[in-house]
Design an enzyme around this catalytic site. Structure first.
Site: not given
Length: 222
Positions: A12, A188
Site C-alpha cells: 500500500e 474482497d
C-alpha cells in the site's frame, strides 16, 4: 498544511509514494517515513502495520514527533455489501470486536464515542466528488466468512466495510486532538466466493481508484 498518511502494508505504501513530489526518506524512532509535497502541502507517508496495536502505537509516535494537522488512513478493506474496487470514505468508524462491559455499548472503547467521527472537511470533499461514504468497522481479525459479516452486521446494520486499523487510528487521533480521515478501497467480499483469493488477486491490478480519490482529497484540502 502538514498531512500524515498511514497505510498498513508495504504494497500500500509503495503506491502512496507515487503521490509525493520531491520525496525524501527519513527515520522517526523505529519507523521509516517518506516526506514530500503535494502542491503546497507537506505530506508524510508511513507504514502503521497490521492490526489495532501496531497502528495505534505507530500513529501515536508519529503524532508526537511530526505534529501533523490531520491524519489520513488509506488502504484496503473487506466489503460488507460493497463491491470490489469501490472506494469508501468513512463517515464513522467503530470496533466490531470490543465490549468493555456494563455501561458501554458493544464496539465502544471506554471513554470514547461508539461512533468515532472523521474530519467534516474531508467528508464534504468526498461528497463533492461523488465518493461513497459509510461506516467502517475494525477488529483484530481478517474477516473471511459470511457468518462473520452476519455477526458484524447484526451489531452494526450500516456497516459498509471491515478492516483491522481504522478504528484504532481514529481512537489515537481523538485522544491526541488531531482530525482524521479514512479512505479505503474494497479488495474482497467476505462470504462471497473465495475472498482470500479475491484479496490476493486484487493486488495484481493496481487499485488506482483509491489513490486517485486520495489525490483529489489532498489537493482539495485547505
Amino acid at each position: 498544511m502538514k498531512i500524515l498518511v498511514l497505510a498498513a502494508m508495504d504494497k500500500e505504501i509503495n503506491r502512496l509514494l507515487d503521490l509525493l513530489q520531491n520525496p525524501e526518506e527519513l527515520q522517526v524512532e523505529d519507523i521509516k517515513v517518506w516526506k514530500g509535497t503535494v502542491g503546497n502541502k507537506r505530506l508524510f507517508v508511513g507504514k502503521c502495520g497490521i492490526g489495532k496495536v501496531n497502528s495505534a502505537l505507530t500513529t501515536d509516535k508519529l503524532l508526537r514527533t511530526l505534529s501533523p494537522d490531520i491524519v489520513i488512513n488509506s488502504g484496503v478493506a473487506g466489503g460488507a455489501g460493497t463491491p470490489i474496487g469501490e472506494v469508501i470514505v468513512a463517515d464513522n468508524v467503530t470496533y466490531h470486536d470490543v465490549w468493555c462491559g456494563p455501561g458501554t455499548a458493544y464496539g465502544q472503547a471506554d471513554g470514547l464515542p461508539l461512533l468515532m467521527k472523521p474530519s467534516e472537511e474531508i467528508l464534504a470533499i468526498a461528497q463533492r466528488y461523488g465518493l461513497k461514504t459509510g461506516q467502517i468497522c475494525s477488529g483484530d481479525k481478517f474477516i473471511s466468512t459470511a457468518d462473520e459479516i452476519k455477526f458484524i452486521r447484526e451489531k452494526f446494520p450500516e456497516v459498509k466495510a471491515v478492516d483491522m486499523e481504522s478504528a484504532s487510528i481514529a481512537q489515537t487521533c481523538i485522544l491526541n486532538g488531531i482530525p482524521f480521515a479514512i479512505v479505503r478501497v474494497v479488495s474482497d467480499t467476505p462470504g462471497e466466493g473465495e475472498n482470500i483469493n479475491q484479496y490476493k488477486d486484487f493486488w495484481e491490478n493496481a487499485p488506482k481508484k483509491t489513490f486517485a480519490a486520495l489525490t483529489r482529497i489532498l489537493q482539495a484540502l485547505e
